[in-house]
Design an enzyme around this catalytic site. Structure first.
Site, PDB file in Angstrom:
ATOM      1  N   SER A 265      -0.384   0.403 -34.732  1.00  6.27           N
ATOM      2  CA  SER A 265       0.708   0.612 -35.677  1.00  6.27           C
ATOM      3  C   SER A 265       1.127   2.072 -35.677  1.00  6.27           C
ATOM      4  O   SER A 265       0.422   2.940 -35.168  1.00  6.27           O
ATOM      5  CB  SER A 265       0.269   0.201 -37.078  1.00  6.27           C
ATOM      6  OG  SER A 265      -0.624   1.190 -37.574  1.00  6.27           O
ATOM      7  N   LYS A 266       2.277   2.304 -36.296  1.00  4.96           N
ATOM      8  CA  LYS A 266       2.818   3.648 -36.455  1.00  4.96           C
ATOM      9  C   LYS A 266       1.781   4.548 -37.133  1.00  4.96           C
ATOM     10  O   LYS A 266       1.591   5.697 -36.773  1.00  4.96           O
ATOM     11  CB  LYS A 266       4.052   3.509 -37.346  1.00  4.96           C
ATOM     12  CG  LYS A 266       5.034   4.612 -37.259  1.00  4.96           C
ATOM     13  CD  LYS A 266       6.213   4.315 -38.147  1.00  4.96           C
ATOM     14  CE  LYS A 266       5.947   4.788 -39.545  1.00  4.96           C
ATOM     15  NZ  LYS A 266       7.054   4.732 -40.468  1.00  4.96           N
TER      16      LYS A 266
END
Ligand code: GLU
Length: 516
Positions: A265-266
Site C-alpha cells: 500500500s501507499k
C-alpha cells in the site's frame, strides 16, 4: 480468422496510480502489442462521489511517461468514443431496462434508511452487515415484492429507484481465467448489486460489461481484487450479449509488501521510504504529496522492466528487458498465480542497470534538470555527456548524478580535511607543492590538460622520487579534487577539469591544511 485483439485499461480517476495499476496497464499493453492489437484507455468515472480532479490527466501522463500510449482514449478519441463513461450515460439505461424485462433485474425503491433498518433487523454476530440479496429481497420495497400497479404508480410519481441484478439462488457460475484456470462461484454468495443508480448513472458493474461489449474488447485483464465481482459480470454477459461474445479474463496477482504479508500500500511506501506511485501525486483535497518513481529518479525503461518482472519471467534467468523485448517475449501463461513481493533494492538495481545501458547523450538530457536545480552550471553540452559516461556506473538514481558529477563543473565547497589530516606529513606537503609547480609549468608551456595516462605516470614517478608510495597519495589527492572519498579515477578527473583547476584545488586544500 481470429478477431483483432482489443484490450482496455479502465481506471477510475480517484488518485495517483499505484505500481500495481501500472503493471496492469503494462500486461494489457504487452498483450495487445504482441498480437498486433489495440490498447484502449477508458475512464470509469460513473461514481461521481469518488471523482478526483486531476486524476485523469495524471493517468494519461503516467502512461505517456512509461511509453504505453493508448491507441484510443479520451485524448486521442477513436471509433468507439467517448471514452469517458460519464459521457456515455445514455448508453446504459436501455440495458438495465432489457434486464428488467427479462426478469434478471428489478426496480428497488428502498430509501437508505430502509436499507439500514433491514441491516439492523437481520444482523447476527456471524453476519453483522446483511446484504441486499435473495434472502431479503422479498421483504424489501422493489418490483419483485410489490404488485405491478404499485410499481407503475411509484415510477409514475417519480419515486427515486435503483436497478438491482436479481442474482439466481444457489447456482454455479464459472469461467476460465487465463492465469488461474477454471474459477467458479456460487451465486448465493453474491448480493443483488446495484446496476443503475438513482441519478441514472450506471454502476461500475453494468458499465464495464456494456462498454467492453460496445468497444469490442476481446481480453480483459485487471487486478485480482476484481475477482469477487466476476460472477456478476459473467451473468450480465450471459443475460445481455451471450457468453460467446464475452472477453477472455485474466485477474492479475497482487503486488505484496516486501515481507510478503498483504497487498503493498501507499502507506508501506511512506513507512519504508520508497515510492509506490508511478509519479508524484498531490491530493487536491488534503494537499498531501505522495512521491513517485519518476521524481525519485527512475528511468521509465527501468520502471517498466521492474514491473514486468513482478510476477512474470520468460522462463530463463534474463532480467533486463526493453519494451520491444517484453512485447516479443510476453505471455500471460507465464504470469504467476501468486502475489509478487516488492523489493525496493531490486527495483534500484534495475535502474542502475538501465543507466549503464543508456546512451550518454540521452542520459545527459535527463540529468540536466537535476543539475540546474542544484545550481550547477553546465556550459558545454558535450562536456556533460562525457562526464555522464565517467560517473554513470556509480549512480543508481538520477539525482545521484548531482553529487557524483558536481566537481566536474565547480570546485567542491566542502573538503573532507578530517580524512587527510591524521596521515598528513611534511613529505606529502613537499610532494604536492612540487606537483603544483609541475602543473604550473605545463600551463606556462601552453598546455591546458594532459591525457589521464600521462598524468598518472608523471604522478607515480614524482611520488617515487619523493620516497612515497603513490597509493598513500591517492586519497588526499582525491579529496582535494572532489571534496570526499568518492568519484571516478583521479587522473580522469584531472584530465577533464584541466590543469589550472586541478592546481587551484590542490592549493586550496594545502592552505586549509596549513591553517589547521
Ligand atoms: N474501474 C475499475 C478500476 O478502477 C476497472 C476494473 C476492470 O478493469 O474491470 O480498477
Amino acid at each position: 480468422m481470429n478477431k483483432r485483439v482489443r484490450v482496455r485499461f479502465a481506471p477510475s480517476p480517484t488518485g495517483g496510480l499505484h505500481l500495481g495499476g501500472v503493471r496492469t496497464v503494462l500486461f494489457n499493453y504487452l498483450f495487445a502489442k504482441k498480437h498486433g492489437g489495440d490498447f484502449i484507455l477508458r475512464i470509469e468515472d460513473t461514481d461521481q462521489t469518488r471523482f478526483v480532479p486531476g486524476a485523469e490527466e495524471y493517468i494519461i501522463q503516467t502512461l505517456n511517461w512509461c511509453g504505453m500510449t493508448p491507441d484510443e482514449s479520451p485524448v486521442v478519441g477513436g471509433p468507439y468514443a467517448p471514452y469517458r463513461q460519464s459521457e456515455r450515460k445514455e448508453n446504459y439505461k436501455q440495458y438495465a431496462t432489457q434486464l428488467i424485462e427479462a426478469g434478471h433485474a428489478y426496480y428497488a425503491f428502498d430509501t437508505p434508511a430502509e436499507i439500514e433498518e433491514m441491516r439492523n433487523h437481520f444482523k447476527t454476530p456471524e453476519n453483522p452487515s446483511p446484504q441486499y440479496n435473495h434472502a431479503v429481497r422479498a421483504k424489501m420495497r422493489n418490483s419483485l415484492s410489490l404488485d405491478a400497479a404499485e410499481v407503475a404508480a411509484l415510477l409514475e410519481a417519480g419515486t427515486p429507484y435503483v436497478v438491482r441484478i436479481k442474482m439466481p439462488d444457489n447456482e454455479e457460475v464459472s469461467f476460465t481465467d487465463m492465469i488461474r484456470g477454471e474459477v467458479s462461484f456460487n451465486t448465493s454468495q453474491v448480493d443483488d448489486k446495484v446496476l443503475l443508480k438513482a441519478d441514472g448513472m450506471p454502476t461500475y458493474h453494468l458499465a464495464v460489461v456494456v462498454d467492453d461489449y460496445l468497444m469490442k474488447i476481446t481480453h480483459a485483464f485487471r487486478g485480482e481484487e476484481w475477482l469477487p465481482s466476476a460472477p456478476v459480470h459473467i451473468l450480465l454477459w450471459q443475460y445481455l450479449f451471450g457468453l460467446d461474445k464475452m472477453p477472455k479474463w485474466a485477474h492479475l496477482p497482487l503486488i505484496l509488501k516486501p515481507d510478503g504479508h498483504g497487498k503493498l500500500s501507499k502507506r508501506d511506501g511512506e513507512r519504508l521510504g520508497f515510492p509506490v506511485f508511478a509519479m508524484d501525486w498531490s491530493d487536491p483535497t488534503t494537499k498531501e504529496t505522495t512521491i513517485g518513481f519518476k521524481e525519485k529518479g527512475f528511468l521509465p525503461e527501468a520502471f517498466v522492466n521492474l514491473l514486468a518482472m513482478l510476477g512474470w519471467n520468460d522462463g530463463t534467468d534474463k532480467e533486463i528487458f526493453s519494451m520491444e523485448e517484453l512485447i516479443a517475449n510476453f505471455s500471460l501463461e507465464r504470469v504467476h498465480k501468486g502475489g509478487a513481493k516488492f523489493d525496493y533494492e531490486k527495483a534500484k538495481w534495475f535502474n542502475a542497470e538501465w543507466m549503464k545501458k543508456m546512451d550518454n547523450a540521452h542520459l545527459a538530457e535527463l540529468v540536466k534538470p537535476y543539475l540546474d536545480k542544484a545550481g550547477i552550471e553546465v556550459h558545454e553540452a558535450p562536456y556533460l555527456v562525457k562526464v555522464i559516461g565517467l560517473v554513470k556506473e556509480r549512480c543508481v538514481l538520477l539525482p545521484d548524478f548531482v553529487t557524483q558529477s558536481a566537481f566536474f563543473f565547480q570546485a567542491p565547497s566542502v573538503i573532507d580535511i578530517a580524512s587527510i589530516q591524521p596521515k598528513w606529513e611534511e613529505k606529502k606537503q613537499g610532494f604536492f607543492n612540487e606537483l603544483v609547480k609541475i602543473y604550473s609549468n605545463k600551463i606556462a608551456q601552453g598546455l591546458k590538460t594532459m591525457p589521464a595516462e600521462t598524468l598518472e605516470t608523471d604522478f607515480k614517478e614524482l611520488a617515487t622520487a619523493h620516497g612515497l608510495k603513490p597509493g598513500d597519495l591517492m586519497l588526499p589527492f582525491r579529496i582535494m579534487l572532489v571534496g570526499g572519498k568518492f568519484g571516478p579515477g583521479v587522473f580522469e578527473i584531472v584530465e577533464n577539469i584541466e590543469l589550472q583547476d586541478a592546481m587551484n584545488r590542490i592549493n586550496h586544500t594545502l592552505s586549509l591544511l596549513s591553517s589547521n
